[in-house]
Design a protein around this motif. Structure first.
Motif, PDB file in Angstrom:
ATOM      1  N   GLU A  59       0.818  -1.217   0.000  1.00  0.00           N
ATOM      2  CA  GLU A  59       0.000   0.000   0.000  1.00  0.00           C
ATOM      3  C   GLU A  59       0.850   1.265   0.000  1.00  0.00           C
TER       4      GLU A  59
ATOM      5  N   TYR B 221      -7.125   6.476  -4.118  1.00  0.00           N
ATOM      6  CA  TYR B 221      -7.704   5.136  -4.130  1.00  0.00           C
ATOM      7  C   TYR B 221      -8.828   5.075  -5.162  1.00  0.00           C
TER       8      TYR B 221
ATOM      9  N   PRO C 138     -11.153   2.222  -6.050  1.00  0.00           N
ATOM     10  CA  PRO C 138     -11.417   0.847  -5.621  1.00  0.00           C
ATOM     11  C   PRO C 138     -11.721  -0.115  -6.767  1.00  0.00           C
TER      12      PRO C 138
ATOM     13  N   LEU D 220      -8.587  -0.710  -9.033  1.00  0.00           N
ATOM     14  CA  LEU D 220      -7.520  -1.401  -8.322  1.00  0.00           C
ATOM     15  C   LEU D 220      -7.899  -2.870  -8.085  1.00  0.00           C
ATOM     16  N   ALA D 221      -9.159  -3.094  -7.712  1.00  0.00           N
ATOM     17  CA  ALA D 221      -9.602  -4.482  -7.496  1.00  0.00           C
ATOM     18  C   ALA D 221      -9.491  -5.272  -8.795  1.00  0.00           C
TER      19      ALA D 221
ATOM     20  N   LEU E 101     -10.360  -3.260  -0.281  1.00  0.00           N
ATOM     21  CA  LEU E 101      -9.873  -3.922  -1.500  1.00  0.00           C
ATOM     22  C   LEU E 101      -9.933  -5.462  -1.415  1.00  0.00           C
TER      23      LEU E 101
ATOM     24  N   ARG F  99     -13.184  -7.357  -2.121  1.00  0.00           N
ATOM     25  CA  ARG F  99     -13.560  -7.231  -3.539  1.00  0.00           C
ATOM     26  C   ARG F  99     -12.819  -8.280  -4.361  1.00  0.00           C
TER      27      ARG F  99
END
Ligand SMILES: Cc1cc2nc3c(=O)[nH]c(=O)nc-3n(C[C@H](O)[C@H](O)[C@H](O)COP(=O)(O)OP(=O)(O)OC[C@H]3O[C@@H](n4cnc5c(N)ncnc54)[C@H](O)[C@@H]3O)c2cc1C
Ligand SMILES: Nc1ncnc2c1ncn2[C@@H]1O[C@H](COP(=O)(O)O)[C@@H](O)[C@H]1O
Lengths: 250, 328
Positions: free
Chosen positions: B9, B73, B75, B78-79, B105, B108
């Protein structure tokens, strides 16, 4: 608006737990159970929307043994319109299995919002809501402490380490509720009476395949009993000495 | 052989400590089983420069996703990219931080892949091909040993449980392209508000000075800020009473419904020690309590308790800590 709220029945945490003889669960004898705190805030969030728009329907869903009917009745007494029990002998630990059953039930319900607690006090995993959001392919915002809706758009605040994120999303959406959003109302006597007549449907839970299981539970090592080292300012030098020589943190 | 994927992260282009903790935890599993560690890092242009640091902590390869949309972020995007990379690799274990970002995250990704996830994990063991983790349940009053049978097993690690250790590896950079258009995500972080810039995060600080109702008002937290400054590596936390009163932001609340912390040193000032508060800090290594009521429950778990008026004891402690620090 049509809102679903997923609520979990969890033990009251203000006790000393004992491990059951099978070794991988806590002994439930003598435990009191209630709605998971975060979930009560999710129910409250739904009811506040209903307070403003009487045409809103609030449906609560709980997966577990028949005892969850008590949890559902509490939400109905708070003001939810109807309940669904997804019946399963016990509540599995595997979040994805639970999410699968909830998503299967909610999929065709035509909900504008599906609300969850941020996490359950017993499993403490914090995954089921987000997994349902993903399984349903809906916009998902987790851990929100503020919510504003304007038509088909929502704005939520998420607490992050050392700050906040402000997140915009379209409806229909799945949200998980953190503390700070509201304080849950208590069921009034009138609510408790009318809850008995509200519909509560019972269906078998379509649990997904389970890949996560608890093999053992144990109590954490007890901390050494607390020790008072002195009174007032005169104890400060001793504290500093202990932090340096014994705890080695200074 | 267990190959491990570690989600490293970042925030504002910098690796977070918990990101390095994930790499360290991954390295340990890989070393025990003769596997490899792939660290994944996403950010806006320039994030690839972080690969060196990930290599230093043990990444064999660093998968870099550079895109303007990854500055904040995102989401959904990124997922999607993480799930794709995990699906395309042969990982036995995938590690995420249990942070605000990681907690959003990881589930997901687990749901996309249809695999098991356990978060807030304090220990990881590979027993042959079985992944077994420890995870506190019932607000930390019970510890569960949990088996994750899926391939891969997804795990969210708890902060401060896997101290970052340097273990240089090649850290070969490999670029990853987003899946679809990240700008098309439905869920959009519009704004991020962060408290004072260089402030240590509660989850990462080795020392936490925490205040309760006994502080009597927001202005008196200056005293705790001073004590924290004397330690140099400390953050300031609070009880729910304090955050509900608005004396401190909600993000500073420690406990069952706030942050879970396990610093090396936790100093509870004017805090009674309600179970909901203890749930968030009882795994701290050393606990100090300062309270005028000798019957306060906090003294039951405090390694070192001082019974006294915090308005006298705290300034004296601050002076003594400064003095001890200056002597080295
Ligand atoms: C569902 C639920 C969730 C909750 N979650 C959390 C949570 O996550 N975190 C949390 O912290 N709480 C939580 N709480 C609240 C918790 O139950 C307590 O109410 C709270 O922790 C008490 O905060 P406190 O210790 O600051 O205040 P108090 O309990 O009022 O204690 C104040 C202390 O200060 C001492 N004091 C006063 N003046 C002085 C002085 N001059 N010098 C020295 N000592 C002094 C007093 O002796 C007293 O012990 C939750 C409660 C519920 C019901
Ligand atoms: N058995 C269940 N029935 C209904 N909702 C649940 C159940 N388990 C979890 N949830 C929901 O998912 C949230 C997160 O749970 P968890 O992932 O277990 O921490 C809870 O706060 C509930 O809203």
């Amino acid at each position: 608006m049509k809102i679903a709220v997923c609520i979990k029945r969890v033990p009251d945490m203000d006790v000393r737990f004992k491990i059951a003889p099978i070794g991988n669960a806590v002994d439930e004898a003598g435990l009191k159970f209630d709605m998971n705190d975060f979930d009560s805030w999710a129910v409250e969030a739904a009811l506040q929307i209903k307070d403003k728009d009487a045409a809103t329907e609030v449906v609560v869903v709980s997966l577990g043994p028949d005892a969850v009917q008590e949890t559902i009745r509490k939400a109905l007494a708070m003001g939810a319109d109807r309940g669904i029990e997804l019946k399963s002998d016990r509540i599995p630990f595997d979040g994805l299995a639970i999410a699968h059953a909830l998503a299967t039930e909610l999929k065709d319900g035509g909900f504008d919002l599906i609300l969850f607690g941020k996490q359950s006090a017993d499993s403490s995993n914090g995954v089921v809501g987000a997994m349902v959001g993903e399984l349903l392919g809906l916009p998902l915002v987790t851990s929100i402490s503020k919510l504003e809706l304007a038509g088909q758009t929502g704005l939520a605040k998420r607490e992050i380490e050392g700050g906040q994120e402000f997140v915009e999303f379209p409806l229909p959406a799945v949200l998980t509720i953190d503390q700070g959003l509201n304080t849950a109302r208590y069921p009034a006597l009138k609510g408790i009476m009318s809850a008995k007549k509200k519909p509560l449907e019972i269906k078998p839970a379509q649990l997904g395949e389970q890949s996560v299981s608890v093999v053992q539970m144990e109590l954490p090592p007890e901390r050494a009993a607390g020790r008072i080292i002195g009174e007032g300012v005169s104890a400060v030098p001793e504290l500093v000495r202990l932090l340096q020589t014994e705890a080695k943190v200074l | 052989m267990a190959n491990v994927f570690a989600f490293a992260e970042t925030r504002n282009g910098e690796l977070r400590k918990i990101g390095l903790e994930a790499v360290t935890a991954a390295r340990r599993i890989a070393d025990e089983t003769g596997g490899k560690v792939d660290a994944f890092v996403a950010g806006s242009a320039g994030i690839a420069a972080r690969a060196d640091q990930l290599a230093k902590y043990g990444a064999d390869a660093v998968i870099v996703a550079e895109h303007a949309e990854f500055a904040k972020y995102n989401p959904e995007a990124l997922a999607a990219i993480v799930a794709e990379r995990v699906r395309g690799g042969s990982y036995r274990v995938v590690l995420f931080p249990t942070s605000a970002l990681g907690s959003d995250l990881a589930p997901r990704v687990a749901a996309k892949l249809g695999v098991g996830l356990v978060t807030d994990v304090t220990e990881i063991k590979l027993d042959g091909d079985t992944v077994v983790v420890k995870h506190p349940v019932n607000i930390g009053k019970v510890i569960a040993t949990v088996k994750i049978a899926s391939h891969p097993a997804l795990i969210g690690i708890r902060a401060n449980m896997f101290t970052p250790v340097e273990k240089p590896h090649a850290g070969t950079v490999e670029r990853a392209e987003p899946v679809g258009d990240p700008a098309a995500s439905r869920v959009v972080v519009k704004e991020v508000k962060l408290g004072g810039g260089a402030k240590l995060d509660l989850g990462e600080a080795p020392v936490i000075v925490s205040g309760g109702r006994g502080l009597k008002g927001p202005e008196n937290f200056k005293m705790l800020e001073d004590l924290a400054a004397a330690f140099g590596n400390a953050a300031v936390g609070a009880t729910r009473v304090v955050t509900d009163e608005g004396w401190r932001p909600h993000s500073d609340q420690i406990g069952q419904t706030g942050r879970l912390v396990s610093p090396q040193l936790y100093i509870a000032v004017g805090i009674s020690g309600a179970i909901q508060h203890l749930a968030g800090m009882r795994t701290s290594r050393t606990i100090v309590a300062i309270n005028k009521d000798k019957e306060a429950p906090i003294f039951k778990i405090a390694d070192y308790g001082i019974v006294g008026d915090l308005f006298e004891v705290v300034p004296a402690l601050t002076a003594a800590v400064k003095e001890a620090k200056s002597r080295g």
